[in-house]
Design an enzyme around this catalytic site. Structure first.
Site, mmCIF file in Angstrom:
data_model
loop_
_atom_site.group_PDB
_atom_site.id
_atom_site.type_symbol
_atom_site.label_atom_id
_atom_site.label_comp_id
_atom_site.label_asym_id
_atom_site.label_seq_id
_atom_site.Cartn_x
_atom_site.Cartn_y
_atom_site.Cartn_z
ATOM 1 C CB SER A 135 14.237 26.543 -7.329
ATOM 2 O OG SER A 135 15.516 26.258 -7.442
ATOM 3 C CE LYS A 161 17.275 29.162 -7.553
ATOM 4 N NZ LYS A 161 17.489 29.430 -6.224
ATOM 5 C CE LYS A 163 19.082 25.227 -7.054
ATOM 6 N NZ LYS A 163 19.681 26.006 -6.020
ATOM 7 C CG ASP A 189 21.102 28.795 -7.249
ATOM 8 O OD1 ASP A 189 22.443 29.094 -7.139
ATOM 9 O OD2 ASP A 189 20.404 28.280 -6.525
ATOM 10 C CD GLU A 214 20.424 31.768 -6.323
ATOM 11 O OE1 GLU A 214 19.273 31.711 -7.129
ATOM 12 O OE2 GLU A 214 20.301 31.443 -4.841
ATOM 13 C CG ASP A 239 21.830 31.216 -1.933
ATOM 14 O OD1 ASP A 239 21.963 31.334 -0.770
ATOM 15 O OD2 ASP A 239 21.267 30.334 -2.536
ATOM 16 C CE LYS A 263 18.737 29.927 -0.323
ATOM 17 N NZ LYS A 263 19.350 28.647 -0.734
ATOM 18 N N GLY A 291 14.858 29.982 -0.639
ATOM 19 C CA GLY A 291 14.027 28.999 -0.050
ATOM 20 C C GLY A 291 15.117 27.893 0.446
#
Ligand code: OSB
Ligand code: MG
Length: 368
Positions: A135, A161, A163, A189, A214, A239, A263, A291
């Site tokens: 991430s 991934k 952000k 995400d 996400e 998520d 998660k 995570g």
């Protein structure tokens, strides 16, 4: 088993680099660890809660408080203690899933250690190593982002991934695609940073062939995600919205997600995480393991979960050195883009006493 003692331990671990998301910047992890002592074995749990309630309603001081005031005293009353008893005993208490998950993980670890069984086998793992993604936080510039992504690809990560947030979305995705090509498994995400009014803007991500987007919208906006999913070619993954197997089933039925990030802390523990996996598998919905910038303890358990058959996408189960210069366990080291699933009893790893002592900021015994 019978609970004979519980220690709440706070550790402060500096991150190797600041991690910026749409909800804030983390420079260190303030982590709550739970060590349970039973008449048969000791077990370790890790709480996913962050220092501030910006990702989810929970925060680390709040988790410690609810554990010491309510959860540990309630569990101390149970005379046949095992991991399934934790969920049952704590069910009357609303919410606080990350705190519940930490206590359940510790009891599960103790129970499995006492019986000599590894967590992966207990959960139903079908792999002994799992492919790993990473991430990547929001950066100060596209150049910095490309250097960072390049470093992770060189290290062997099999999925990236990014952000994103308004103002940092289409351009960084375009830049990564242009530099590293269309074969890189790439996803984004948003941590709830958009609204349905941004649907047309988010559709500009469609040409880049992302694996998924996400949590673009507010965690409570399940219908909004269903509407957004109709307007995007990019699959929607949830998520924050998924807090239980029930909420996963509902979100899937409503068409709010095509993929689920699991998660364990967010859903109240590894046993509920397995149920989320099972619900998704029954609906043909792929899942991956998220995570919370865990230490080696939480990482070990996450790898066991990520080895289940429905985890068909690489997760945010990165190597220790992506997060910390020194982990509190033996470090998890990436090999060919994979991490090994621990095979020893329980979560399969333990804190190294000297390393744990170095990062400990407080320890507290809760009366049982
Ligand atoms: O939204 O997945 C998230 C980290 C902290 C809180 C929320 C999230 C994340 C990550 C990094 O994306 C996950 C990890 O590498 O542990
Ligand atoms: Mg997320």
């Amino acid at each position: 088993m019978k609970l004979t003692g519980v220690e709440l331990r706070r550790i402060e671990m500096p991150l190797v680099a600041p991690f910026r998301t749409s909800f804030g910047t983390q420079t260190a992890r303030d982590i709550l660890l739970v060590r349970v002592e039973t008449d048969e074995a000791v077990g370790w749990g890790e709480c996913g809660a962050l220092a501030d309630p910006l990702y989810s309603p929970e925060y680390v001081d709040g988790a410690a408080d609810v554990l010491r005031r309510f959860f540990v005293p309630a569990l101390a009353e149970a005379d046949h203690l095992d991991a399934t008893a934790v969920g049952r005993v704590l069910a009357p208490f609303k919410g606080h899933r990350m705190a519940k998950a930490a206590l359940e993980m510790a009891v599960l670890d103790a129970e499995l250690r006492a019986e000599g069984r590894p967590l992966a086998r207990e959960l139903g793992a079908v792999r002994d190593r799992v492919p790993c993604g990473v991430s990547v936080g929001i950066m100060g510039s596209v150049g910095e982002l490309l250097d960072t992504v390049g470093g992770y690809l060189d290290a062997g990560y099999v999925r990236i991934k990014l952000k994103i947030q308004p103002g940092w979305d289409v351009e960084p995705v375009r830049a990564v695609r242009e530099r590293f090509g269309d074969d890189v498994l790439l996803q984004v995400d948003a941590n709830t940073a958009y609204t349905l009014a941004d649907a047309r803007h988010l559709a500009r991500l469609d040409p880049f062939g992302l694996l998924l987007i996400e949590q673009p919208l507010d965690e409570e906006d399940v219908l909004g995600h269903a509407e957004l999913a109709k307007r995007l070619a990019t699959p929607v993954c949830l998520d924050e919205s998924i807090v239980s197997a029930k909420s996963a089933a509902d979100a899937i039925a409503l068409g709010a997600c095509q993929v689920v990030n699991i998660k364990p802390g967010r859903v109240g523990g590894y046993l509920e995480a397995r149920r989320v996996h099972d619900v998704c598998a029954a609906h043909g919905v792929p899942v991956w393991c998220g995570g919370m910038l865990e230490s080696g303890l939480g990482r070990a358990a996450n790898l066991a979960l990520a080895a289940l058959p429905g985890f068909t996408l690489p997760g945010d189960t990165s190597a220790s050195d992506r997060y910390y210069r020194t982990d509190i366990t033996e470090p998890f080291v990436l090999s060919g883009g994979h991490l090994d699933v621990p095979a020893a009893p329980g979560i399969g790893v333990e804190p190294v006493p000297e390393l744990l002592a170095e990062v400990t900021t407080a320890t507290e015994r809760v009366a049982c």
